[in-house]
Design a protein around this motif. Structure first.
Motif, PDB file in Angstrom:
ATOM      1  N   ILE A 205      17.341 -41.008  -8.788  1.00 58.59           N
ATOM      2  CA  ILE A 205      15.953 -41.152  -8.359  1.00 58.59           C
ATOM      3  C   ILE A 205      15.062 -40.658  -9.499  1.00 58.59           C
ATOM      4  O   ILE A 205      15.169 -39.507  -9.919  1.00 58.59           O
ATOM      5  CB  ILE A 205      15.697 -40.327  -7.084  1.00 58.59           C
ATOM      6  N   ASP A 237      15.433 -32.456  -0.832  1.00 57.03           N
ATOM      7  CA  ASP A 237      16.850 -32.812  -0.873  1.00 57.03           C
ATOM      8  C   ASP A 237      17.066 -33.721  -2.077  1.00 57.03           C
ATOM      9  O   ASP A 237      16.537 -34.832  -2.129  1.00 57.03           O
ATOM     10  CB  ASP A 237      17.250 -33.522   0.419  1.00 57.03           C
ATOM     11  N   SER A 239      19.533 -35.420  -2.990  1.00 52.62           N
ATOM     12  CA  SER A 239      20.353 -36.612  -2.766  1.00 52.62           C
ATOM     13  C   SER A 239      19.514 -37.820  -2.381  1.00 52.62           C
ATOM     14  O   SER A 239      19.890 -38.967  -2.681  1.00 52.62           O
ATOM     15  CB  SER A 239      21.398 -36.351  -1.678  1.00 52.62           C
ATOM     16  N   ASP A 240      18.373 -37.589  -1.733  1.00 50.56           N
ATOM     17  CA  ASP A 240      17.567 -38.725  -1.284  1.00 50.56           C
ATOM     18  C   ASP A 240      16.065 -38.540  -1.523  1.00 50.56           C
ATOM     19  O   ASP A 240      15.270 -39.426  -1.212  1.00 50.56           O
ATOM     20  CB  ASP A 240      17.809 -39.006   0.201  1.00 50.56           C
ATOM     21  N   GLY A 241      15.656 -37.380  -2.050  1.00 46.98           N
ATOM     22  CA  GLY A 241      14.250 -37.139  -2.322  1.00 46.98           C
ATOM     23  C   GLY A 241      13.411 -36.821  -1.103  1.00 46.98           C
ATOM     24  O   GLY A 241      12.184 -36.749  -1.196  1.00 46.98           O
ATOM     25  N   GLN A 242      14.039 -36.619   0.047  1.00 41.21           N
ATOM     26  CA  GLN A 242      13.309 -36.342   1.281  1.00 41.21           C
ATOM     27  C   GLN A 242      13.089 -34.838   1.482  1.00 41.21           C
ATOM     28  O   GLN A 242      13.773 -34.010   0.879  1.00 41.21           O
ATOM     29  CB  GLN A 242      14.069 -36.915   2.481  1.00 41.21           C
TER      30      GLN A 242
END
Length: 297
Positions: A205, A237, A239-242
């Protein structure tokens, strides 16, 4: 930690009671009011009788770097006049240390006597000067310039591998290495992400948008990055940018970078003129306790 007096204080958890933080000792020099950013490095041996000892590195306003034994009876082990203030803690290796100065030089000094081994650049200085702490991994040093660029330096040869210049998105935090990537907070309220050892975003990302300016460099624990921004503590996070939690409103001005310690993220803050250390629960993202301080962190 460092107070405005110029002294370094060492604290230990559970000293004086469960979950209490008790003072172990105060480390200071005879000329303590000149100390800028003491940096504690534990159990380092620089071929001094083959013994491991604990040292404090600190620089003064004139650009002199000192290596001092934590055991005060041994005093200063050596000093190096670098002619410009130190930007942050040194990178400590088996037989040398690497430190940056604000005029734009990265120095590699012998650990035993502070003699110059190499420097970057070989001559002159980095345009814009250097700021903040160095980071390193896999033989690459990451350094931030005062005009918002990030340089990747080959540690063995002290030569430039590549650099990242993001235009208006100037780097404002120190480089952070985690999860095989490096991250940098910027003036455009985004955290940019690059493949470790490169100046390319690779397959990850490329950026995380946080909507508020990042104030300090962020720690990472268990794949979660903790960012202090505009009185908030934001968990991202990787792993997903959330955001796994609603941003924690500290209801205070943040005065120090977040630090992960066990189950908590610790951050210095000032609220209504009172100084405190705030412990945020990593499992919920909410403040769990506040410890009053006499002086700001």
């Amino acid at each position: 930690d460092v107070w405005s007096s110029g002294c370094a204080y060492v604290y230990e958890r559970d000293r004086g009671g469960p979950n209490a933080w008790g003072e172990v000792k105060m480390i200071f020099d005879d000329d303590a009011d000149t100390i800028a950013s003491p940096m504690v490095v534990d159990q380092v041996s620089f071929d001094q009788g083959g013994q491991s000892r604990s040292f404090v590195f600190y620089g003064d306003e004139d650009g002199v770097l000192y290596m001092r034994n934590i055991d005060d009876s041994r005093g200063v082990a050596w000093e190096a006049d670098l002619a410009s203030p130190i930007t942050g803690p040194p990178l400590v290796r088996t037989d040398y240390v690497v430190v940056a100065t604000t005029d734009g030089v990265i120095w590699k000094l012998a650990g035993s006597n502070a003699e110059l081994i190499q420097r970057y650049p070989e001559e002159g200085t980095v345009e814009g000067g250097l700021v903040g702490s160095l980071a390193s991994a896999d033989g690459v040093i990451y350094a931030r310039t005062d005009d918002g660029r990030v340089l990747l330096i080959e540690e063995e040869t002290m030569t430039l591998r590549c650099e990242v210049a993001m235009g208006a998105a100037q780097a404002v935090t120190d480089p952070l290495l985690a999860e095989g990537r490096w991250f940098i907070g910027t003036a455009t309220t985004a955290v940019f992400s690059f493949e470790a050892g490169t100046c390319s975003s690779g397959g990850g990302i490329p950026a995380f948008q946080v909507d508020v300016p990042i104030d300090y460099s962020a720690p990472v624990a268990d794949g979660i990055m903790w960012n202090a921004a505009d009185g908030l503590l934001l968990a991202i996070d990787l792993s997903d940018g959330q955001l796994p939690f609603t941003p924690s409103n500290l209801e205070a001005t943040v005065t120090s970078p977040p630090v992960v310690a066990g189950d908590y993220v610790l951050v210095g803050a000032t609220r209504s003129g009172r100084h405190e250390l705030v412990g945020v629960d990593r499992s919920t993202g909410l403040p769990a306790w506040r410890f009053p301080l006499d002086l700001p962190l």
